[in-house]
Scaffold this motif. Structure first.
Motif, PDB file in Angstrom:
ATOM      1  N   ASP A 163      18.082  10.502  -3.099  1.00  0.00           N
ATOM      2  CA  ASP A 163      17.452   9.208  -2.831  1.00  0.00           C
ATOM      3  C   ASP A 163      15.978   9.242  -3.233  1.00  0.00           C
ATOM      4  O   ASP A 163      15.454   8.300  -3.849  1.00  0.00           O
ATOM      5  CB  ASP A 163      17.551   8.858  -1.342  1.00  0.00           C
ATOM      6  N   LEU A 164      15.317  10.333  -2.889  1.00  0.00           N
ATOM      7  CA  LEU A 164      13.893  10.453  -3.220  1.00  0.00           C
ATOM      8  C   LEU A 164      13.677  10.506  -4.726  1.00  0.00           C
ATOM      9  O   LEU A 164      12.677   9.987  -5.237  1.00  0.00           O
ATOM     10  CB  LEU A 164      13.308  11.693  -2.539  1.00  0.00           C
ATOM     11  N   THR A 165      14.613  11.121  -5.448  1.00  0.00           N
ATOM     12  CA  THR A 165      14.509  11.124  -6.908  1.00  0.00           C
ATOM     13  C   THR A 165      14.582   9.705  -7.451  1.00  0.00           C
ATOM     14  O   THR A 165      13.826   9.322  -8.363  1.00  0.00           O
ATOM     15  CB  THR A 165      15.640  11.970  -7.514  1.00  0.00           C
ATOM     16  N   ILE A 166      15.488   8.908  -6.901  1.00  0.00           N
ATOM     17  CA  ILE A 166      15.623   7.511  -7.326  1.00  0.00           C
ATOM     18  C   ILE A 166      14.343   6.746  -7.035  1.00  0.00           C
ATOM     19  O   ILE A 166      13.835   5.972  -7.881  1.00  0.00           O
ATOM     20  CB  ILE A 166      16.816   6.856  -6.607  1.00  0.00           C
ATOM     21  N   ILE A 167      13.754   6.949  -5.840  1.00  0.00           N
ATOM     22  CA  ILE A 167      12.525   6.235  -5.472  1.00  0.00           C
ATOM     23  C   ILE A 167      11.374   6.643  -6.393  1.00  0.00           C
ATOM     24  O   ILE A 167      10.606   5.796  -6.873  1.00  0.00           O
ATOM     25  CB  ILE A 167      12.179   6.509  -4.001  1.00  0.00           C
ATOM     26  N   ARG A 168      11.248   7.941  -6.675  1.00  0.00           N
ATOM     27  CA  ARG A 168      10.163   8.411  -7.548  1.00  0.00           C
ATOM     28  C   ARG A 168      10.309   7.844  -8.955  1.00  0.00           C
ATOM     29  O   ARG A 168       9.320   7.433  -9.584  1.00  0.00           O
ATOM     30  CB  ARG A 168      10.145   9.937  -7.587  1.00  0.00           C
ATOM     31  N   ARG A 185       0.815  -1.223   0.000  1.00  0.00           N
ATOM     32  CA  ARG A 185       0.000   0.000   0.000  1.00  0.00           C
ATOM     33  C   ARG A 185       0.842   1.263   0.000  1.00  0.00           C
ATOM     34  O   ARG A 185       0.310   2.363  -0.153  1.00  0.00           O
ATOM     35  CB  ARG A 185      -0.915  -0.004   1.220  1.00  0.00           C
ATOM     36  N   LEU A 186       2.155   1.104   0.174  1.00  0.00           N
ATOM     37  CA  LEU A 186       3.039   2.266   0.185  1.00  0.00           C
ATOM     38  C   LEU A 186       3.301   2.817  -1.204  1.00  0.00           C
ATOM     39  O   LEU A 186       3.796   3.928  -1.346  1.00  0.00           O
ATOM     40  CB  LEU A 186       4.376   1.899   0.847  1.00  0.00           C
ATOM     41  N   VAL A 187       3.007   2.019  -2.231  1.00  0.00           N
ATOM     42  CA  VAL A 187       3.378   2.388  -3.593  1.00  0.00           C
ATOM     43  C   VAL A 187       2.156   2.332  -4.505  1.00  0.00           C
ATOM     44  O   VAL A 187       1.386   1.374  -4.472  1.00  0.00           O
ATOM     45  CB  VAL A 187       4.477   1.432  -4.120  1.00  0.00           C
ATOM     46  N   LYS A 188       1.990   3.377  -5.298  1.00  0.00           N
ATOM     47  CA  LYS A 188       0.998   3.404  -6.369  1.00  0.00           C
ATOM     48  C   LYS A 188       1.767   3.333  -7.690  1.00  0.00           C
ATOM     49  O   LYS A 188       2.313   4.333  -8.155  1.00  0.00           O
ATOM     50  CB  LYS A 188       0.166   4.695  -6.328  1.00  0.00           C
ATOM     51  N   LEU A 234       5.305   9.325   4.547  1.00  0.00           N
ATOM     52  CA  LEU A 234       6.336   8.654   5.340  1.00  0.00           C
ATOM     53  C   LEU A 234       7.585   9.493   5.528  1.00  0.00           C
ATOM     54  O   LEU A 234       8.230   9.455   6.572  1.00  0.00           O
ATOM     55  CB  LEU A 234       6.705   7.310   4.697  1.00  0.00           C
ATOM     56  N   VAL A 235       7.940  10.263   4.490  1.00  0.00           N
ATOM     57  CA  VAL A 235       9.189  11.022   4.568  1.00  0.00           C
ATOM     58  C   VAL A 235       8.942  12.497   4.858  1.00  0.00           C
ATOM     59  O   VAL A 235       9.883  13.295   4.869  1.00  0.00           O
ATOM     60  CB  VAL A 235       9.998  10.870   3.263  1.00  0.00           C
ATOM     61  N   GLY A 236       7.694  12.868   5.083  1.00  0.00           N
ATOM     62  CA  GLY A 236       7.403  14.253   5.432  1.00  0.00           C
ATOM     63  C   GLY A 236       7.932  14.602   6.814  1.00  0.00           C
ATOM     64  O   GLY A 236       8.362  13.745   7.583  1.00  0.00           O
ATOM     65  N   GLU A 237       7.841  15.885   7.158  1.00  0.00           N
ATOM     66  CA  GLU A 237       8.436  16.316   8.421  1.00  0.00           C
ATOM     67  C   GLU A 237       7.740  15.731   9.640  1.00  0.00           C
ATOM     68  O   GLU A 237       8.301  15.716  10.733  1.00  0.00           O
ATOM     69  CB  GLU A 237       8.443  17.839   8.504  1.00  0.00           C
ATOM     70  N   ARG A 238       6.550  15.222   9.473  1.00  0.00           N
ATOM     71  CA  ARG A 238       5.853  14.543  10.571  1.00  0.00           C
ATOM     72  C   ARG A 238       5.849  13.023  10.386  1.00  0.00           C
ATOM     73  O   ARG A 238       5.245  12.303  11.189  1.00  0.00           O
ATOM     74  CB  ARG A 238       4.418  15.052  10.693  1.00  0.00           C
ATOM     75  N   ALA A 270       3.620  10.589  -7.113  1.00  0.00           N
ATOM     76  CA  ALA A 270       3.023  11.692  -6.354  1.00  0.00           C
ATOM     77  C   ALA A 270       1.914  11.221  -5.433  1.00  0.00           C
ATOM     78  O   ALA A 270       1.586  11.898  -4.452  1.00  0.00           O
ATOM     79  CB  ALA A 270       2.499  12.759  -7.312  1.00  0.00           C
ATOM     80  N   ALA A 271       1.324  10.058  -5.723  1.00  0.00           N
ATOM     81  CA  ALA A 271       0.243   9.536  -4.892  1.00  0.00           C
ATOM     82  C   ALA A 271       0.708   8.424  -3.964  1.00  0.00           C
ATOM     83  O   ALA A 271      -0.118   7.821  -3.263  1.00  0.00           O
ATOM     84  CB  ALA A 271      -0.887   9.015  -5.792  1.00  0.00           C
ATOM     85  N   SER A 272       2.004   8.159  -3.951  1.00  0.00           N
ATOM     86  CA  SER A 272       2.538   7.034  -3.172  1.00  0.00           C
ATOM     87  C   SER A 272       2.966   7.483  -1.788  1.00  0.00           C
ATOM     88  O   SER A 272       3.747   8.430  -1.635  1.00  0.00           O
ATOM     89  CB  SER A 272       3.721   6.400  -3.900  1.00  0.00           C
ATOM     90  N   LEU A 273       2.466   6.776  -0.797  1.00  0.00           N
ATOM     91  CA  LEU A 273       2.773   7.105   0.591  1.00  0.00           C
ATOM     92  C   LEU A 273       4.270   7.041   0.871  1.00  0.00           C
ATOM     93  O   LEU A 273       4.783   7.773   1.720  1.00  0.00           O
ATOM     94  CB  LEU A 273       2.023   6.138   1.515  1.00  0.00           C
ATOM     95  N   LEU A 274       5.007   6.196   0.148  1.00  0.00           N
ATOM     96  CA  LEU A 274       6.434   6.021   0.388  1.00  0.00           C
ATOM     97  C   LEU A 274       7.207   7.330   0.224  1.00  0.00           C
ATOM     98  O   LEU A 274       8.189   7.569   0.940  1.00  0.00           O
ATOM     99  CB  LEU A 274       6.998   4.962  -0.565  1.00  0.00           C
TER     100      LEU A 274
END
Length: 748
Positions: A378-383, A347-350, A363-367, A355-359
């Protein structure tokens, strides 16, 4: 998805390939050989390297010109292959590929030219061929300018790419996980050979010529259109500051070495051919990695492998498909592909919609629970990975096809690690048992080369400690001209005051009769032991990282000046030999056994030159003392004793060129004295203003001791302090019997 475009138009994706190898053989060798005080044993270690060179370049039999042409042609062809990789990449992938290419060549690029660092030694400092090598090396490090080495230009490239975190010092690069172990193979072996210059001179010159023929590293063909950099410095074949073409200069040096004997020629050719073979292997491995990384799945797998170890510690309670996330991450250290399949179904990945993926959102937001776990890259690679996943329901989560033929072999099969892994064991084992010098004359001869066994190193270290103990004996504020405390105004005002004092002393000595001719000749002869190794206390600052550092650049420039900036006509030892010949004194070559045994030298005359030769081997251990000694040495004759010596020499019909040159180049405004003071100020201003270990008070005391060490007290108590300091700590309890036994330094 990015991958291989085949003849039928089908794009095949590339499965995961391992990045940095678990075998860190070459990383360890690289870090060890980067140490400017490294002691690399000979014997079996040198034979292992020689065998490797011969294996990679069997019976070359080709003229050097033809090999140079082959290297240049290969470089051009290889650069085109790397450019083709860039053409396949989209915007984000291109940026990541450029960074990976620059990092993949960094172990060699950051050390560009370092393999020449020890080829000039006290024993070869007056030989024209080695002066030409020194001139070539001086151009590579931007002699006299901080941060001007070719490696510094490469560092600037990494900084533009935000990839320089682990690039300084060189030894730190060995811990960079984004670089494959194979990238360290060639530079590690070159650096090892550089620490055994007497064993590998011809091979190093051959290797250097090959690298200059190759010029700009082929992988950087990706980066050059993207970035503004000092490409003339990064291109190893390019001239700098209007100087001569380095490839032609190196070719001439190689020809000179090859012309000495057939064996010498074979070794030059072997060094060239081995280097070209190693470059091909390294470039092929990097090309395979870059091509594979066009598939977002490759970069994602590599990211998971790199981050798996620390991540596995925290996620025992989080479960994905009936297994803990911690267990999945543990498996990622060997093969991340199964986990990526599972992650893509979670469920972490769409798939297809990052842009719609929780991963990469909550999860990586400031909260989020993974805030700052991943860097922006790293986030560029994941996206990229998520966006490349097929969004159609029921489609495979991650397409995995066969690797391009030969890819894994290129990454994993070069080189044969088992064959060279023994080098780390040999380094740890050290050199075979030997012996240290039996007296000062033998020490002088043995110290003519950069290398030596552990016994010589231990002897040298103890000699320096003893000499400095003598310099510190009853050292009071009045016994050293330097100020009691260093202040932020620096030493330039003090330097001018000392120069004025020298001038006054010279004027006051005008009525003192000059020494007789015999005394002038005798002084010149005894001083030859010092002047024929002029600058040897600074020999450690030819080391690549020190030679262009904020402190070391002026020390290298001073050393280079003493040797005539690579010109035999300006070389101070050769100029001094001309004066001696005018005095009917024709000495044997400085590095020969006959020189140290020459009966015209008094034993006591070896004391100070041996100290110079010893302390020059420890540029880091004794940095404050070297800086103090250098300041004392460069200031000692300016404005006073040099002028007095010039008068005496002129009176008896001898050339005054040697002392006249020193009186000008050592001047206190723009010369060696000024540089020496600036080096001290640079060190002191970088220290905390405290009295503790490493603070200004402690380091300044060491600088003052180094200054006094040029002319330490010679009384019985001072010499006894020196003998006691030379006794190994574990043997001091044996008392005076041991002290007497250590008087192996000819009465020092």
């Amino acid at each position: 998805m990015h991958g291989d475009a085949t003849a039928d138009g089908v794009v095949r994706t590339t499965s995961y390939l391992p990045g940095a190898s678990a075998d860190a053989t070459f990383r360890r060798l690289y870090a060890r050989a980067a140490d400017p005080e490294a002691s690399i044993p000979g014997g079996e270690l040198t034979e292992v390297i020689r065998t490797e060179l011969r294996r990679a370049s069997p019976g070359t039999g080709q003229p050097l010109d033809r090999l140079v042409g082959k290297a240049a042609d290969w470089s051009t062809t290889s650069a085109e292959r790397f450019r083709a990789v860039a053409d396949l990449a989209d915007h984000d992938a291109r940026r990541l590929v450029v960074r990976r290419a620059a990092l993949g060549w960094a172990p060699l690029g950051l050390a560009s030219g370092a393999w020449l660092q020890w080829l000039t030694s006290p024993g070869t400092a007056d030989q024209p061929l080695f002066l030409r090598i020194l001139r070539l090396y001086a151009s590579d490090i931007g002699a006299g300018h901080p941060g001007a080495a070719r490696g510094d230009a490469y560092l600037g490239l990494l900084r533009q790419l935000r990839a320089s975190e682990n690039a300084v010092p060189l030894a730190r690069l060995a811990g960079e996980p984004r670089i494959d172990d194979t990238a360290f193979r060639l530079p590690a072996l070159l650096l090892l050979m550089s620490r055994r210059p007497g064993d590998f001179c011809q091979e190093l010159v051959g290797a250097d010529l090959c690298l200059r023929a190759v010029g700009l590293p082929p992988p950087l063909a990706l980066a050059r259109p993207e970035l503004r950099a000092d490409w003339a410095a990064i291109d190893y074949s390019a001239a700098r500051d209007g100087g001569p073409a380095p490839t032609e200069e190196c070719h001439a040096i190689a020809d000179a070495l090859a012309g000495k004997a057939p064996e010498s020629a074979a070794r030059v050719l072997a060094g060239f051919a081995w280097t070209l073979a190693a470059l091909r292997d390294q470039a092929e491995a990097l090309h395979a990695q870059l091509h594979a990384s066009l598939d977002p799945g490759y970069d994602m797998a590599e990211l998971m492998r790199l981050r798996a170890r620390e991540g596995s510690v925290y996620h025992h309670q989080v479960r994905i498909e009936d297994r803990s996330l911690s267990a999945w991450l543990t498996d990622c250290r060997d093969d991340p592909r199964p986990f990526l399949d599972v992650l893509a179904r979670s469920r972490l990945v769409k798939p297809g919609r990052s842009a719609a993926s929780l991963l990469v959102t909550g999860l990586v937001g400031e909260r989020g629970p993974m805030f700052r776990v991943f860097s922006p890259d790293d986030l560029t690679i994941i996206r990229r990975w998520i966006d490349a996943l097929p969004a159609t329901p029921g489609s495979p989560a991650a397409a995995v096809a066969d690797e391009p033929a030969g890819t894994r072999a290129a990454v994993e099969g070069t080189p044969d690690r088992q064959r060279l892994a023994v080098l780390t064991d040999l380094l740890e084992a050290g050199a075979a048992p030997g012996r240290g010098p039996s007296d000062l004359r033998e020490a002088y001869r043995m110290l003519m080369t950069r290398t030596g066994g552990p016994e010589l190193r231990d002897w040298s270290l103890r000699y320096v400690n003893g000499w400095l103990a003598r310099a510190r004996h009853r050292m009071t504020p009045r016994s050293v001209p330097l100020p009691v405390r260093w202040t932020t105004e620096g030493l330039r005002p003090w330097l001018q005051t000392q120069h004025d004092r020298h001038g006054v002393e010279f004027e006051e000595s005008a009525d003192i009769p000059l020494p007789p001719r015999e005394a002038v000749v005798d002084d010149a002869v005894q001083t030859a032991l010092l002047t024929l190794i002029d600058g040897s206390w600074l020999q450690g600052f030819t080391d690549y990282e020190l030679a262009s550092s904020d402190i070391g650049h002026s020390l290298f420039a001073t050393y280079w000046d003493e040797l005539g900036n690579g010109e035999a006509a300006l070389n101070h030892p050769l100029i001094y030999r001309e004066v001696l010949r005018e005095m009917d004194v024709d000495l044997p070559p400085t590095a020969s056994p006959e020189f140290a045994a020459w009966p015209g030298f008094r034993d006591v005359s070896f004391e100070l030159p041996v100290y110079w030769l010893c302390i020059g081997r420890f540029p880091r251990t004794f940095l404050p003392e070297v800086l103090g000694l250098n300041l004392a040495m460069e200031l000692s004759g300016v404005g006073g004793s040099y002028r007095r010596a010039s008068q005496a020499l002129r009176t008896y019909g001898f050339s005054t060129r040697f002392v006249d040159i020193h009186n000008t180049i050592d001047n206190v405004a723009t010369g060696h004295s000024a540089w020496a003071a600036d080096a001290v100020d640079t060190l002191m201003s970088s220290l905390p203003d405290s009295s503790g270990a490493g603070g200004r008070s402690e380091v300044w005391a060491r600088v003052r001791a180094g200054y006094r060490s040029l002319n330490p007290p010679g009384g019985f108590m001072a010499r006894r302090a020196a003998r006691r300091a030379r006794i190994p700590a574990g043997r001091r309890w044996r008392g005076t019997a041991v002290a007497s036994a250590t008087e192996e330094y000819n009465g020092v």
